[in-house]
Design a protein around this motif. Sequence first.
Motif, PDB file in Angstrom:
ATOM      1  N   UNK A 125      -6.454 -10.096  -7.455  1.00 29.96           N
ATOM      2  CA  UNK A 125      -7.186  -8.842  -7.640  1.00 29.96           C
ATOM      3  C   UNK A 125      -6.783  -7.814  -6.582  1.00 29.96           C
ATOM      4  N   UNK A 126      -6.717  -8.232  -5.349  1.00 36.82           N
ATOM      5  CA  UNK A 126      -6.360  -7.313  -4.263  1.00 36.82           C
ATOM      6  C   UNK A 126      -4.928  -6.799  -4.437  1.00 36.82           C
ATOM      7  N   UNK A 127      -4.013  -7.680  -4.827  1.00 35.30           N
ATOM      8  CA  UNK A 127      -2.627  -7.278  -5.034  1.00 35.30           C
ATOM      9  C   UNK A 127      -2.495  -6.283  -6.166  1.00 35.30           C
ATOM     10  N   UNK A 128      -3.263  -6.506  -7.233  1.00 39.58           N
ATOM     11  CA  UNK A 128      -3.226  -5.573  -8.351  1.00 39.58           C
ATOM     12  C   UNK A 128      -3.759  -4.202  -7.943  1.00 39.58           C
ATOM     13  N   UNK A 129      -4.908  -4.175  -7.287  1.00 33.91           N
ATOM     14  CA  UNK A 129      -5.497  -2.885  -6.898  1.00 33.91           C
ATOM     15  C   UNK A 129      -4.579  -2.131  -5.940  1.00 33.91           C
ATOM     16  N   UNK A 130      -3.918  -2.847  -5.057  1.00 37.59           N
ATOM     17  CA  UNK A 130      -2.981  -2.201  -4.132  1.00 37.59           C
ATOM     18  C   UNK A 130      -1.832  -1.555  -4.896  1.00 37.59           C
ATOM     19  N   UNK A 131      -1.260  -2.287  -5.867  1.00 41.20           N
ATOM     20  CA  UNK A 131      -0.149  -1.739  -6.645  1.00 41.20           C
ATOM     21  C   UNK A 131      -0.619  -0.588  -7.531  1.00 41.20           C
ATOM     22  N   UNK A 132      -1.832  -0.710  -8.074  1.00 42.96           N
ATOM     23  CA  UNK A 132      -2.361   0.348  -8.932  1.00 42.96           C
ATOM     24  C   UNK A 132      -2.568   1.645  -8.152  1.00 42.96           C
ATOM     25  N   UNK A 133      -3.035   1.533  -6.926  1.00 41.27           N
ATOM     26  CA  UNK A 133      -3.200   2.724  -6.084  1.00 41.27           C
ATOM     27  C   UNK A 133      -1.852   3.383  -5.820  1.00 41.27           C
ATOM     28  N   UNK A 134      -0.847   2.587  -5.516  1.00 38.06           N
ATOM     29  CA  UNK A 134       0.476   3.109  -5.251  1.00 38.06           C
ATOM     30  C   UNK A 134       1.048   3.802  -6.486  1.00 38.06           C
ATOM     31  N   UNK A 135       0.887   3.176  -7.641  1.00 37.91           N
ATOM     32  CA  UNK A 135       1.374   3.738  -8.899  1.00 37.91           C
ATOM     33  C   UNK A 135       0.668   5.053  -9.211  1.00 37.91           C
ATOM     34  N   UNK A 136      -0.657   5.062  -9.085  1.00 36.31           N
ATOM     35  CA  UNK A 136      -1.428   6.272  -9.389  1.00 36.31           C
ATOM     36  C   UNK A 136      -1.055   7.416  -8.454  1.00 36.31           C
ATOM     37  N   UNK A 137      -0.891   7.104  -7.188  1.00 32.74           N
ATOM     38  CA  UNK A 137      -0.519   8.144  -6.222  1.00 32.74           C
ATOM     39  C   UNK A 137       0.863   8.714  -6.530  1.00 32.74           C
ATOM     40  N   UNK A 138       1.802   7.832  -6.883  1.00 28.77           N
ATOM     41  CA  UNK A 138       3.159   8.284  -7.175  1.00 28.77           C
ATOM     42  C   UNK A 138       3.214   9.171  -8.413  1.00 28.77           C
ATOM     43  N   UNK A 139       2.321   8.888  -9.379  1.00 21.95           N
ATOM     44  CA  UNK A 139       2.328   9.655 -10.628  1.00 21.95           C
ATOM     45  C   UNK A 139       1.362  10.841 -10.605  1.00 21.95           C
ATOM     46  N   UNK A 140       0.590  10.977  -9.533  1.00 27.46           N
ATOM     47  CA  UNK A 140      -0.336  12.097  -9.432  1.00 27.46           C
ATOM     48  C   UNK A 140      -1.591  11.943 -10.261  1.00 27.46           C
ATOM     49  N   UNK A 141      -2.004  10.685 -10.549  1.00 26.39           N
ATOM     50  CA  UNK A 141      -3.220  10.445 -11.313  1.00 26.39           C
ATOM     51  C   UNK A 141      -4.446  10.499 -10.404  1.00 26.39           C
ATOM     52  N   UNK A 142      -5.522  11.103 -10.877  1.00 23.03           N
ATOM     53  CA  UNK A 142      -6.794  11.085 -10.160  1.00 23.03           C
ATOM     54  C   UNK A 142      -7.614   9.900 -10.665  1.00 23.03           C
ATOM     55  N   UNK A 143      -7.988   8.997  -9.786  1.00 20.51           N
ATOM     56  CA  UNK A 143      -8.683   7.768 -10.171  1.00 20.51           C
ATOM     57  C   UNK A 143      -9.953   7.616  -9.344  1.00 20.51           C
ATOM     58  N   UNK A 144     -11.055   7.257 -10.004  1.00 22.85           N
ATOM     59  CA  UNK A 144     -12.305   6.953  -9.311  1.00 22.85           C
ATOM     60  C   UNK A 144     -12.246   5.489  -8.876  1.00 22.85           C
ATOM     61  N   UNK A 145     -11.756   5.245  -7.673  1.00 24.33           N
ATOM     62  CA  UNK A 145     -11.532   3.872  -7.227  1.00 24.33           C
ATOM     63  C   UNK A 145     -12.831   3.112  -6.991  1.00 24.33           C
ATOM     64  N   UNK A 146     -13.918   3.820  -6.709  1.00 20.42           N
ATOM     65  CA  UNK A 146     -15.209   3.135  -6.565  1.00 20.42           C
ATOM     66  C   UNK A 146     -15.620   2.502  -7.889  1.00 20.42           C
ATOM     67  N   UNK A 147     -15.427   3.252  -8.980  1.00 21.98           N
ATOM     68  CA  UNK A 147     -15.760   2.711 -10.305  1.00 21.98           C
ATOM     69  C   UNK A 147     -14.823   1.568 -10.672  1.00 21.98           C
TER      70      UNK A 147
END
Length: 202
Positions: free
Chosen positions: A119-141
Amino acid sequence: MRLSIFPLGGVILFPGLQLPLHIFEPRYRAMVGDALARDRKIAMIQPQTSIEGAPLFQVGCVGKIVDVEAMEDGRFNLVLEGQSRFRLVRELDVTTPFRQVEATLIDDPENQVLSAVERAGFEREARSFANAQGYAVDWDSVGRLDDESLINGVSQIAPFDAAAKQALLEAPDLATRCELLVQLMQFFGRREGDDDGQVTLQ
Protein backbone atom coordinates in the motif's frame (compact mmCIF):
# COMPACT_ATOMS: atom_id res chain seq x y z
CA MET A 1 -24.48 -17.15 -19.37
CA ARG A 2 -25.67 -14.99 -22.27
CA LEU A 3 -24.61 -11.34 -22.16
CA SER A 4 -25.36 -8.28 -24.24
CA ILE A 5 -22.09 -6.43 -24.69
CA PHE A 6 -20.99 -2.83 -25.08
CA PRO A 7 -17.54 -3.10 -26.74
CA LEU A 8 -15.76 0.14 -25.89
CA GLY A 9 -12.01 0.54 -26.33
CA GLY A 10 -10.06 2.15 -23.52
CA VAL A 11 -12.91 1.67 -21.01
CA ILE A 12 -13.01 -0.98 -18.30
CA LEU A 13 -15.30 -1.60 -15.34
CA PHE A 14 -14.55 -3.35 -12.06
CA PRO A 15 -16.94 -5.08 -9.64
CA GLY A 16 -18.21 -2.63 -7.03
CA LEU A 17 -17.28 0.45 -9.05
CA GLN A 18 -19.53 2.71 -11.11
CA LEU A 19 -19.21 3.89 -14.70
CA PRO A 20 -21.27 6.75 -16.20
CA LEU A 21 -22.21 6.29 -19.86
CA HIS A 22 -23.93 8.41 -22.50
CA ILE A 23 -25.76 6.16 -24.97
CA PHE A 24 -26.60 7.69 -28.34
CA GLU A 25 -26.04 5.10 -31.09
CA PRO A 26 -29.32 3.40 -32.14
CA ARG A 27 -27.98 -0.14 -31.61
CA TYR A 28 -26.89 0.64 -28.05
CA ARG A 29 -30.09 2.51 -27.32
CA ALA A 30 -31.82 -0.75 -28.31
CA MET A 31 -29.47 -2.66 -26.01
CA VAL A 32 -30.30 -0.40 -23.06
CA GLY A 33 -34.02 -0.73 -23.76
CA ASP A 34 -33.66 -4.51 -23.84
CA ALA A 35 -31.64 -4.52 -20.61
CA LEU A 36 -34.19 -2.32 -18.81
CA ALA A 37 -36.97 -4.69 -19.87
CA ARG A 38 -35.09 -7.73 -18.57
CA ASP A 39 -32.39 -7.73 -15.87
CA ARG A 40 -30.82 -4.25 -16.29
CA LYS A 41 -27.45 -5.87 -17.09
CA ILE A 42 -24.93 -4.79 -19.73
CA ALA A 43 -21.47 -6.31 -20.15
CA MET A 44 -18.49 -4.02 -20.78
CA ILE A 45 -15.64 -5.52 -22.80
CA GLN A 46 -12.89 -4.04 -24.96
CA PRO A 47 -12.51 -4.78 -28.68
CA GLN A 48 -8.99 -5.67 -29.75
CA THR A 49 -8.98 -2.97 -32.45
CA SER A 50 -11.15 0.01 -33.40
CA ILE A 51 -12.46 -1.74 -36.52
CA GLU A 52 -16.20 -2.38 -36.56
CA GLY A 53 -16.95 -5.94 -35.39
CA ALA A 54 -13.38 -6.46 -34.16
CA PRO A 55 -12.56 -9.53 -32.07
CA LEU A 56 -12.98 -9.04 -28.34
CA PHE A 57 -10.57 -9.38 -25.47
CA GLN A 58 -11.19 -12.41 -23.25
CA VAL A 59 -12.18 -10.69 -20.00
CA GLY A 60 -14.80 -8.04 -19.28
CA CYS A 61 -17.17 -7.03 -16.48
CA VAL A 62 -20.93 -7.33 -16.12
CA GLY A 63 -22.57 -4.11 -15.00
CA LYS A 64 -26.05 -3.41 -13.68
CA ILE A 65 -27.88 -0.20 -14.56
CA VAL A 66 -28.36 1.54 -11.21
CA ASP A 67 -29.36 4.96 -12.53
CA VAL A 68 -30.86 5.95 -15.86
CA GLU A 69 -32.09 9.14 -17.51
CA ALA A 70 -34.10 8.61 -20.69
CA MET A 71 -34.01 11.65 -22.97
CA GLU A 72 -36.76 12.74 -25.33
CA ASP A 73 -34.69 11.99 -28.44
CA GLY A 74 -34.07 8.38 -27.38
CA ARG A 75 -30.61 8.84 -25.88
CA PHE A 76 -29.77 7.63 -22.38
CA ASN A 77 -27.53 8.81 -19.57
CA LEU A 78 -26.93 5.89 -17.26
CA VAL A 79 -24.68 4.62 -14.51
CA LEU A 80 -23.44 1.03 -14.54
CA GLU A 81 -22.29 -0.63 -11.33
CA GLY A 82 -19.84 -3.49 -11.81
CA GLN A 83 -21.03 -6.87 -10.53
CA SER A 84 -18.62 -9.55 -11.71
CA ARG A 85 -15.76 -10.05 -14.12
CA PHE A 86 -16.45 -12.58 -16.85
CA ARG A 87 -14.46 -14.65 -19.32
CA LEU A 88 -15.57 -14.83 -22.94
CA VAL A 89 -16.52 -18.28 -24.23
CA ARG A 90 -17.75 -17.36 -27.71
CA GLU A 91 -19.63 -14.68 -29.59
CA LEU A 92 -23.18 -15.62 -30.52
CA ASP A 93 -24.84 -15.33 -33.93
CA VAL A 94 -27.77 -13.03 -33.18
CA THR A 95 -30.37 -10.94 -35.00
CA THR A 96 -30.24 -8.06 -32.51
CA PRO A 97 -28.42 -4.88 -33.61
CA PHE A 98 -26.08 -5.26 -30.62
CA ARG A 99 -23.56 -8.04 -30.10
CA GLN A 100 -24.10 -10.87 -27.61
CA VAL A 101 -21.73 -13.43 -26.15
CA GLU A 102 -21.67 -16.60 -24.11
CA ALA A 103 -19.50 -16.14 -21.02
CA THR A 104 -18.60 -17.59 -17.65
CA LEU A 105 -18.38 -15.46 -14.52
CA ILE A 106 -15.05 -15.19 -12.72
CA ASP A 107 -15.27 -15.93 -8.99
CA ASP A 108 -13.07 -13.19 -7.52
CA PRO A 109 -11.96 -13.43 -3.85
CA GLU A 110 -13.82 -11.09 -1.51
CA ASN A 111 -12.28 -8.40 0.71
CA GLN A 112 -8.76 -8.58 -0.71
CA VAL A 113 -6.15 -6.49 1.08
CA LEU A 114 -2.60 -5.35 0.43
CA SER A 115 0.31 -5.55 2.82
CA ALA A 116 1.37 -2.28 4.45
CA VAL A 117 4.47 -2.27 2.26
CA GLU A 118 2.44 -2.77 -0.95
CA ARG A 119 0.00 0.00 0.00
CA ALA A 120 2.74 2.46 0.92
CA GLY A 121 4.70 1.69 -2.26
CA PHE A 122 1.62 2.22 -4.39
CA GLU A 123 0.70 5.54 -2.77
CA ARG A 124 4.28 6.77 -3.16
CA GLU A 125 4.30 5.92 -6.88
CA ALA A 126 0.82 7.39 -7.35
CA ARG A 127 1.92 10.70 -5.83
CA SER A 128 4.94 10.81 -8.12
CA PHE A 129 2.81 10.01 -11.18
CA ALA A 130 0.16 12.60 -10.29
CA ASN A 131 2.75 15.30 -9.67
CA ALA A 132 4.52 14.57 -12.96
CA GLN A 133 1.24 14.77 -14.89
CA GLY A 134 -0.09 17.83 -13.06
CA TYR A 135 -3.12 16.07 -11.55
CA ALA A 136 -4.80 17.57 -8.47
CA VAL A 137 -5.54 14.76 -6.00
CA ASP A 138 -7.22 14.82 -2.58
CA TRP A 139 -4.70 12.57 -0.86
CA ASP A 140 -6.58 12.64 2.45
CA SER A 141 -9.58 11.04 0.74
CA VAL A 142 -7.30 8.56 -1.03
CA GLY A 143 -5.85 7.51 2.31
CA ARG A 144 -9.32 6.63 3.59
CA LEU A 145 -10.13 4.27 0.71
CA ASP A 146 -9.93 0.53 1.27
CA ASP A 147 -7.35 -1.33 -0.82
CA GLU A 148 -9.78 -2.73 -3.38
CA SER A 149 -11.53 0.60 -3.99
CA LEU A 150 -8.18 2.34 -4.39
CA ILE A 151 -6.44 -0.10 -6.72
CA ASN A 152 -9.46 -0.96 -8.83
CA GLY A 153 -10.58 2.66 -8.95
CA VAL A 154 -7.22 3.90 -10.21
CA SER A 155 -7.06 1.02 -12.69
CA GLN A 156 -10.46 1.98 -14.08
CA ILE A 157 -9.74 5.69 -14.60
CA ALA A 158 -6.00 5.65 -15.33
CA PRO A 159 -5.06 7.28 -18.68
CA PHE A 160 -3.29 4.21 -20.06
CA ASP A 161 -3.77 2.58 -23.45
CA ALA A 162 -6.33 -0.16 -24.08
CA ALA A 163 -3.86 -3.04 -23.78
CA ALA A 164 -2.55 -1.78 -20.44
CA LYS A 165 -6.06 -1.33 -19.05
CA GLN A 166 -6.96 -4.83 -20.22
CA ALA A 167 -3.94 -6.27 -18.43
CA LEU A 168 -5.10 -4.57 -15.23
CA LEU A 169 -8.59 -6.02 -15.62
CA GLU A 170 -7.20 -9.51 -16.23
CA ALA A 171 -4.84 -9.48 -13.22
CA PRO A 172 -5.82 -12.49 -11.08
CA ASP A 173 -5.76 -10.76 -7.69
CA LEU A 174 -5.40 -7.37 -6.04
CA ALA A 175 -1.70 -7.67 -5.18
CA THR A 176 -0.83 -8.56 -8.78
CA ARG A 177 -2.95 -5.67 -10.06
CA CYS A 178 -1.25 -3.28 -7.64
CA GLU A 179 2.21 -4.38 -8.77
CA LEU A 180 1.25 -4.00 -12.44
CA LEU A 181 -0.29 -0.60 -11.79
CA VAL A 182 2.95 0.63 -10.21
CA GLN A 183 4.90 -0.61 -13.26
CA LEU A 184 2.47 1.11 -15.64
CA MET A 185 2.65 4.40 -13.76
CA GLN A 186 6.43 4.26 -13.99
CA PHE A 187 6.30 3.47 -17.72
CA PHE A 188 3.48 5.78 -18.83
CA GLY A 189 4.63 8.54 -16.52
CA ARG A 190 7.77 9.22 -18.52
CA ARG A 191 7.99 12.78 -19.69
CA GLU A 192 9.98 14.50 -22.38
CA GLY A 193 13.65 14.37 -21.43
CA ASP A 194 13.48 10.81 -20.15
CA ASP A 195 15.35 8.02 -21.89
CA ASP A 196 13.04 7.67 -24.87
CA GLY A 197 12.03 11.32 -25.07
CA GLN A 198 8.38 10.37 -25.53
CA VAL A 199 5.22 11.11 -23.60
CA THR A 200 3.34 7.83 -23.78
CA LEU A 201 0.11 8.89 -22.09
CA GLN A 202 -2.90 9.01 -24.40
